[in-house]
Design a protein around this motif. Structure first.
Motif, PDB file in Angstrom:
ATOM      1  N   MET A   1       0.844  -1.195   0.000  1.00  0.00           N
ATOM      2  CA  MET A   1       0.000   0.000   0.000  1.00  0.00           C
ATOM      3  C   MET A   1       0.883   1.250   0.000  1.00  0.00           C
ATOM      4  O   MET A   1       1.931   1.273   0.647  1.00  0.00           O
ATOM      5  N   ASN A   2       0.458   2.276  -0.737  1.00  0.00           N
ATOM      6  CA  ASN A   2       1.212   3.520  -0.724  1.00  0.00           C
ATOM      7  C   ASN A   2       0.639   4.483   0.323  1.00  0.00           C
ATOM      8  O   ASN A   2      -0.318   4.154   1.049  1.00  0.00           O
ATOM      9  N   LYS A   3       1.233   5.667   0.402  1.00  0.00           N
ATOM     10  CA  LYS A   3       0.806   6.631   1.413  1.00  0.00           C
ATOM     11  C   LYS A   3      -0.658   7.028   1.234  1.00  0.00           C
ATOM     12  O   LYS A   3      -1.387   7.205   2.221  1.00  0.00           O
ATOM     13  N   ASP A   5      -3.151   5.243   0.051  1.00  0.00           N
ATOM     14  CA  ASP A   5      -4.019   4.176   0.554  1.00  0.00           C
ATOM     15  C   ASP A   5      -4.148   4.246   2.072  1.00  0.00           C
ATOM     16  O   ASP A   5      -5.246   4.154   2.620  1.00  0.00           O
ATOM     17  N   SER A  62       2.228   9.093  -3.527  1.00  0.00           N
ATOM     18  CA  SER A  62       2.151   7.971  -4.475  1.00  0.00           C
ATOM     19  C   SER A  62       3.180   6.883  -4.189  1.00  0.00           C
ATOM     20  O   SER A  62       3.104   5.792  -4.752  1.00  0.00           O
ATOM     21  N   LYS A  63       4.142   7.183  -3.310  1.00  0.00           N
ATOM     22  CA  LYS A  63       5.210   6.217  -3.049  1.00  0.00           C
ATOM     23  C   LYS A  63       4.774   5.151  -2.050  1.00  0.00           C
ATOM     24  O   LYS A  63       4.100   5.445  -1.070  1.00  0.00           O
ATOM     25  N   PRO A  64       5.182   3.903  -2.294  1.00  0.00           N
ATOM     26  CA  PRO A  64       4.917   2.847  -1.297  1.00  0.00           C
ATOM     27  C   PRO A  64       5.666   3.154  -0.008  1.00  0.00           C
ATOM     28  O   PRO A  64       6.713   3.816  -0.020  1.00  0.00           O
ATOM     29  N   ILE A  65       5.149   2.660   1.096  1.00  0.00           N
ATOM     30  CA  ILE A  65       5.815   2.861   2.381  1.00  0.00           C
ATOM     31  C   ILE A  65       5.629   1.600   3.214  1.00  0.00           C
ATOM     32  O   ILE A  65       4.533   1.035   3.276  1.00  0.00           O
ATOM     33  N   SER A  66       6.711   1.146   3.812  1.00  0.00           N
ATOM     34  CA  SER A  66       6.648  -0.111   4.564  1.00  0.00           C
ATOM     35  C   SER A  66       6.728   0.107   6.063  1.00  0.00           C
ATOM     36  O   SER A  66       6.019  -0.553   6.825  1.00  0.00           O
ATOM     37  N   HIS A 135      -1.815  -5.300   4.271  1.00  0.00           N
ATOM     38  CA  HIS A 135      -2.034  -5.287   2.818  1.00  0.00           C
ATOM     39  C   HIS A 135      -3.397  -4.728   2.400  1.00  0.00           C
ATOM     40  O   HIS A 135      -3.621  -4.495   1.216  1.00  0.00           O
ATOM     41  N   GLN A 231      -3.442 -10.475   0.365  1.00  0.00           N
ATOM     42  CA  GLN A 231      -4.045  -9.654  -0.688  1.00  0.00           C
ATOM     43  C   GLN A 231      -5.192 -10.354  -1.394  1.00  0.00           C
ATOM     44  O   GLN A 231      -5.990  -9.727  -2.077  1.00  0.00           O
TER      45      GLN A 231
END
Length: 429
Positions: A1-3, A5, A62-66, A135, A231
């Motif tokens: 998921m990105n920011k 989401d 738009s960037k994914p973040i973990s 997820h 997912q």
């Protein structure tokens, strides 16, 4: 998921905490057409309903973040303030009772006025859930649980009626025969539970008291999130909702016929129960003070749990979910905590550190001594005629809170320490 989401999901989480009732998107599972209730359709619907770019300044979402530890890992402090303002200006809680000449609903409808501190605190709670299911949009499952919660009374009404009638007949049936019939009834309910557990992935958790069902919301939600943490997992929406309530029906039998409250053998719950009993033992002076205010044993346990920030709710103690810090302060005030600190412990409450004594559990981070000091200082202020009180006024949502104390906790409002400016509310609730 990105920011994006995560921010979208968290914003919906906030609206659900605030009982935002106007929009059908927040009653997603109430739709009659089950084919539209898919996870993919939910994500699409929510992203059309709420646009996080409306409160962003310069963050690239738009960037994914973990790895996320705080809300600042997603947006800046300034953007958190923009989020606060966006929610306050856009969303409301409560049911409108009137419509003005322009067609807008008003009356018993109030703006969702979360403080920045509340938003940050609720984000930590959100992260605890997000860790279970990283997820997916967790609000999809929150909405499903909220839907089931609203179905409970109707779903178990037939079984409850049968158990109540059996209980009424206990004195008119020979003891030996009654014992045999009781065993048969228990066996029937266990067979129903066996069948339902073969069809469902989880059962609603909770117990009963004399006022009805007490849902263990957090434990049930965590169970759902654990079951759907990939997912590709999906809810089985073809199952009759009643199948999720069979454990509740059996727990009602145990409560009504066996006189047992819901318990668990889990070591964690045993430790929590022992901690709660020790807490009561160490606060005997407070308990006597509350009993002098006409609170009974059940109500005293509810109040002690409130003073512990609902730490012991999973023991089957009634509580109000999703309280903001300002509402917890209001509960402390309404349940005479500050009066006790002054009258029995001799605190003057004229310095910030005095308010660290308010909580009964050793978690001082739950008390913002600066905020509590400001709230208490303004607790006797005269209320203006309009709803936009100054930021340090603590009773902005008191009518809603009093409703919850009456409806959720089943405590007589006349027993409360209600500020003089709001005593007129009691006769209207």
């Amino acid at each position: 998921m990105n920011k994006k989401d995560i921010l979208t999901d968290f914003c919906i989480h906030l609206l659900l905490l605030g009982d935002e009732f106007r929009d059908s998107e927040l009653h997603f599972f109430d739709k009659k057409d089950k084919s539209v209730l898919t996870y993919q359709n939910y994500v699409s619907t929510i992203n059309k309903f709420l646009n996080v770019e409306d409160f962003l300044w310069d963050t690239d979402i738009s960037k994914p973040i973990s790895k996320i530890k705080t809300l600042n890992d997603l947006i800046s402090n300034k953007e958190i303030e923009f989020l606060q303002d966006y929610i306050k200006k856009t969303f409301y809680f409560g049911y409108p009772t009137e419509v003005n000449e322009d067609g807008f609903a008003w009356g018993e409808t109030f703006r969702l006025d979360f403080s920045v501190q509340d938003i940050e605190s609720f984000f930590f709670d959100y992260l605890d859930l997000k860790k279970i299911n990283p997820h997916r949009y967790i609000t999809y499952y929150q909405q499903f649980l909220n839907y089931l919660d609203g179905q409970i009374n109707n779903a178990i009404s037939t079984t409850k009626f049968k158990i109540d009638n059996f209980h009424k007949n206990r004195n008119s049936i020979d003891n030996g025969l009654y014992s045999e019939l009781k065993d048969n009834l228990e066996s029937e309910l266990k067979n129903m539970l066996l069948k339902s557990t073969q069809n469902t992935e989880f059962q609603l958790q909770g117990g009963f008291d004399e006022f009805g069902f007490i849902i263990n919301y957090q434990n049930t939600l965590k169970s759902i999130l654990k079951l759907h943490n990939t997912q590709y997992s999906k809810l089985n929406l073809e199952i009759d909702p009643k199948q999720y309530f069979v454990l509740i029906e059996y727990e009602y039998y145990r409560f009504k016929i066996e006189g047992q409250k819901t318990t668990t053998n889990a070591d964690k719950q045993k430790v929590l129960k022992e901690e709660f009993e020790l807490l009561k033992e160490n606060n005997s002076q407070l308990i006597e003070f509350l009993k002098a205010k006409k609170f009974d044993n059940r109500e005293v346990e509810i109040i002690i749990n409130s003073f512990s920030f609902n730490k012991f709710s999973s023991l089957g103690i009634r509580s109000i979910r999703n309280l903001s810090k300002i509402n917890f302060f209001s509960l402390f005030y309404l349940f005479y905590r500050f009066d006790f600190l002054k009258q029995e412990l001799g605190l003057v409450l004229d310095v910030q550190n005095d308010f660290l004594e308010a909580s009964l559990v050793e978690q001082p981070n739950l008390i913002d001594k600066n905020m509590y000091f400001k709230y208490y200082k303004h607790s006797e202020d005269v209320v203006p005629e309009y709803n936009e009180y100054h930021k340090d006024y603590p009773f902005k949502q008191i009518k809603r809170l009093l409703n919850k104390i009456k409806e959720d906790l089943h405590i007589d409002l006349k027993k409360l320490n209600i500020p003089p400016n709001f005593k007129f509310f009691v006769k209207d609730i």
